[in-house]
Enzyme design. Structure first.
Site, mmCIF file in Angstrom:
data_model
loop_
_atom_site.group_PDB
_atom_site.id
_atom_site.type_symbol
_atom_site.label_atom_id
_atom_site.label_comp_id
_atom_site.label_asym_id
_atom_site.label_seq_id
_atom_site.Cartn_x
_atom_site.Cartn_y
_atom_site.Cartn_z
ATOM 1 N N HIS A 205 0.942 -1.057 -0.294
ATOM 2 C CA HIS A 205 0.103 -0.218 -0.026
ATOM 3 C C HIS A 205 1.259 1.433 0.344
ATOM 4 C CE1 HIS A 205 -3.673 2.379 1.356
ATOM 5 N NE2 HIS A 205 -3.016 3.438 1.964
ATOM 6 N N GLU A 206 1.415 1.069 1.393
ATOM 7 C CA GLU A 206 2.994 2.826 0.832
ATOM 8 C C GLU A 206 3.471 2.626 -0.028
ATOM 9 O OE1 GLU A 206 2.428 5.109 3.291
ATOM 10 O OE2 GLU A 206 0.931 2.709 4.521
ATOM 11 N N HIS A 310 -6.894 8.521 -1.461
ATOM 12 C CA HIS A 310 -7.181 6.989 -1.684
ATOM 13 C C HIS A 310 -8.744 6.856 -1.676
ATOM 14 C CE1 HIS A 310 -4.640 7.454 1.807
ATOM 15 N NE2 HIS A 310 -4.499 6.273 2.227
#
Length: 551
Positions: A205-206, A310
Site C-alpha cells: 500500500h505504501e 485513497h
C-alpha cells in the site's frame, strides 16, 4: 486503523527538470527497486523482530512489484539531488547542471528530513550569493546502480499519530517523464499489526503511494503518449492554487456535485472528488456495471495523508488502497489502472485481486448515498448488501453473518455515537431492530467514518483472530458450530441459529454463521462439516445439517 498520515510532500518542481514533450522511449523494462534500510535514524524504535519482519516483507513486495510493473528505464547510475540553502529556505536543485545560489546543504536528506547515504547524491556547485564565483562543494557520489526507484525505509515514531500504522511519500521525480525515482516509507513502532500477511499489505500500500497514488503526484501525470495530462508553464510546471500547491487539470481529478444524496431528511447535495482518468473509468464502468460512470470517487474523509489519496471507502471498502486497514485487502484492477493512468507504468493486470464489493451494483450505487441504496433495495424487497441496518453493540455484536467476500464471520457495524452525525450522514428513520420513534436516530451510523458512516458487515475486530476463516480460530472455545479454519475455508451463513443437543440438554447456538472448508466442483460448491460433504448447487440454497459428533 489509518494506513498513513503523510508528512508534507516534496516540492517536485524543485526536484526535477521537466520536459513537456512525450517520447518513444522503451516502455517494456521491468521496474528495478532498490531498498535501503535505516532503522536507527530519527530515534528509530522498531524492535529487532519488527525490523527483520519489515525486511522480509519488503523483499517480497519488491519481487511482487518487479513482476507487475514495466517502466522507461532510469539512466544508470541513479543519483539524487542535494538540498540547497537559499533565502533561509531549503530546496532541491532543479537540475544537475544548475548551481546553488547560496550554499549546498551539508546534510544528506530526502523529503527534507530523512537521512540517506551521501554516496547516493549528485554533485553540488554553490555560489554563496555571487553567481560569478561558483565552486563545486560536493562531487558526484557513486550513485545507485541498476535502479529505477530508490526506497528508503525507516522505523521512527515521527508523524505517527494514534492509529497510524505506516506512511510514505515520493521525494524526487526523474527529469523527462516526471516518474517518481525516490521515496520514503516509515513503519510506525506499533503492535497494531504484527501478522506478516498484513504487514505485506501495508508495505505494498505504501509503495503504491510512492509510485503514483498521491494527491501531490496527480498534477505530474502523463497520458499514454508521454505528454503531460495537466497543462504546464514555460518552466514545465503545472498551475498552482491560492496556497501555492500544484493542481491537476479536470481531465485527471474533478469535483462533482451528487444531487440525489439521500438522508433521513430527504435528498441533498454532496460534493465528491473523482479520479476521471481513462483506465480507471474503464475499470469502474465494468466493475459497477454503469456505462455512464464518469469517474471513481476518492476519499473525502480524514487528514491530509488520507483525503484525495485513497479510494472512497464507501464504494470500494476492502480495496487495498482505501485509507483504512482491512484484513482481506485486495489490490484490484482499480489501483493497477491508476498506476497505468499515471503514464509512468505498464501493468500486468493478471496479478490483480478480485474485488467483490460493489460489483454489479449499478449507477445508483456509485452516485448516491448508502441510505438511498438501502431504501431502494428495501422497496424492491432485495438484499441491501453490501450494507446493513441492524443496530449492534461494538463489544457484543448480534445477528452475525458473512462479510461480502465470505472471508470472515462479520457483524453489522451500525452503532451509536456519542454525538450527532453530520446531517448528510444521517441515513436512517428505521432499521431492522429500531423504528422512527427511536431517540438515537441522529447518532446512528456505521463505525467507519471513512465509509461515510455507512454500516456494513465488518469482521469481528474485537475478537480477532476468531472468525477470520483462512487463518483464525473458531468463534467459541467448544466450537459449537463445528467450524473448520484454514486456507480452504470460507464463511457460510446459517439459515437460523443451530439447535445443539448434548445428552439431555438442548440449547441454541450463539452464532448464525461460521467458517467451513469448501471445494469447487464444476458449478457446485461442496461444504465440509465434521468430515461430511454437503453440495450447494445454487445461490441461496438451504442445506440441512444433522450430525452426531463425539466430544
Amino acid at each position: 486503523d489509518d494506513f498513513e498520515n503523510c508528512p508534507e510532500a516534496e516540492d517536485f518542481a524543485d526536484s526535477k527538470a521537466t520536459k513537456n514533450v512525450g517520447g518513444d522511449a522503451a516502455f517494456n523494462q521491468p521496474i528495478r527497486i532498490n531498498i535501503h534500510y535505516n532503522f536507527t535514524a530519527l530515534e528509530g524504535e522498531l524492535s529487532l523482530a519488527q525490523q527483520q519482519q519489515v525486511k522480509s516483507v519488503m523483499s517480497h513486495v519488491k519481487e511482487n512489484l518487479e513482476s507487475i510493473l514495466t517502466v522507461r528505464r532510469t539512466p544508470n547510475p541513479l543519483r539524487l539531488r542535494r538540498y540547497c540553502r537559499h533565502d533561509k529556505d531549503d530546496f532541491v536543485l532543479t537540475g544537475p547542471l544548475e548551481p546553488c545560489p547560496d550554499q549546498c546543504l551539508n546534510k544528506s536528506l530526502l523529503c527534507k528530513q530523512f537521512p540517506i547515504p551521501a554516496e547516493h547524491l549528485q554533485h553540488c556547485v554553490e555560489c554563496n550569493g555571487d553567481s560569478s564565483n561558483c565552486v563545486e562543494a560536493y562531487s558526484d557520489g557513486p550513485g545507485i546502480k541498476d535502479t529505477d526507484l530508490a526506497l528508503y525505509v525507516y522505523g521512527t515514531a515521527d508523524h505517527c499519530e494514534p492509529g497510524v500504522v505506516a506512511y510514505a511519500a515520493a521525494c524526487q521525480l526523474e527529469d523527462q517523464y516526471d516518474r517518481p525515482i525516490s521515496g520514503v516509507i516509515n513503519f510506525c513502532p506499533t503492535d497494531d499489526i504484527s501478522d506478516e500477511e498484513e504487514v505485506f499489505q501495508v508495505a505494498k500500500h505504501e509503495i503504491f503511494h510512492v509510485l503514483g497514488f498521491s494527491a501531490s503526484l496527480y498534477p505530474w501525470y502523463r497520458d499514454e503518449n508521454g505528454n503531460p495530462r495537466t497543462r504546464r508553464d514555460t518552466n514545465g510546471n503545472p498551475p498552482t492554487n491560492a496556497n501555492g500547491y500544484y493542481v491537476e487539470d479536470e481531465n485527471t481529478v474533478k469535483m462533482v456535485n451528487l444531487t440525489d444524496w439521500q438522508t433521513r431528511f430527504g435528498p441533498t447535495n454532496k460534493i465528491v472528488i473523482q479520479l476521471v482518468t481513462p483506465k480507471v473509468v474503464e475499470v469502474g464502468r465494468r466493475h459497477f456495471n454503469c456505462d455512464t460512470l464518469e469517474g471513481v470517487q476518492l476519499e473525502d474523509q480524514g487528514g491530509n495523508g488520507t483525503t484525495g489519496a485513497h479510494w472512497e471507502k464507501r464504494l470500494l471498502n476492502y480495496e487495498a488502497m482505501t485509507g483504512v486497514v482491512s484484513q482481506n485487502a485486495a489490490f484490484s484492477n482499480f489501483s493497477y489502472a491508476l498506476l497505468e493512468d499515471s503514464g509512468w507504468y505498464k501493468v500486468d493486470y493478471s496479478n490483480a485481486s478480485i474485488l467483490v464489493w460493489g460489483r454489479g451494483d449499478g449507477c445508483g450505487y456509485t452516485a448516491g448515498s448508502c441510505g438511498g441504496y438501502i431504501d431502494t433495495k428495501k422497496r424492491q424487497n432485495q438484499p441491501m448488501a453490501p450494507f446493513c441496518d441492524f443496530l449492534n453493540s461494538r463489544l457484543h455484536p448480534q445477528n452475525l453473518s458473512c462479510n461480502i467476500d465470505r472471508t470472515a464471520v462479520a457483524s453489522c457495524n451500525l452503532a451509536s455515537y456519542y454525538y450527532d452525525l453530520p446531517r448528510e450522514y444521517q441515513y436512517f428513520n428505521s432499521g431492522a431492530n429500531f423504528n422512527s420513534v427511536a431517540s438515537g436516530l441522529p447518532i446512528y451510523g456505521g463505525d467507519v467514518q471513512a465509509a461515510d458512516f455507512c454500516p456494513f458487515y465488518a469482521d469481528l475486530t474485537y475478537r480477532a483472530p476468531r472468525g477470520i476463516c483462512r487463518k483464525g480460530i473458531p468463534l467459541t472455545d467448544n466450537n459449537e458450530a463445528a467450524e473448520t479454519y484454514g486456507p480452504r475455508s470460507r464463511c457460510v451463513d446459517h439459515s437460523g441459529k443451530w439447535q445443539i443437543t448434548n445428552g439431555s440438554n438442548t440449547y441454541t447456538a450463539q452464532y448464525s454463521a461460521g467458517c467451513y472448508e469448501y471445494q469447487c466442483n464444476n458449478s457446485a460448491v461442496i461444504v465440509m462439516i465434521l468430515g461430511q460433504s454437503y453440495t450447494c448447487s445454487r445461490a441461496g440454497q438451504v442445506i440441512q445439517v444433522d450430525q452426531t459428533a463425539d466430544g
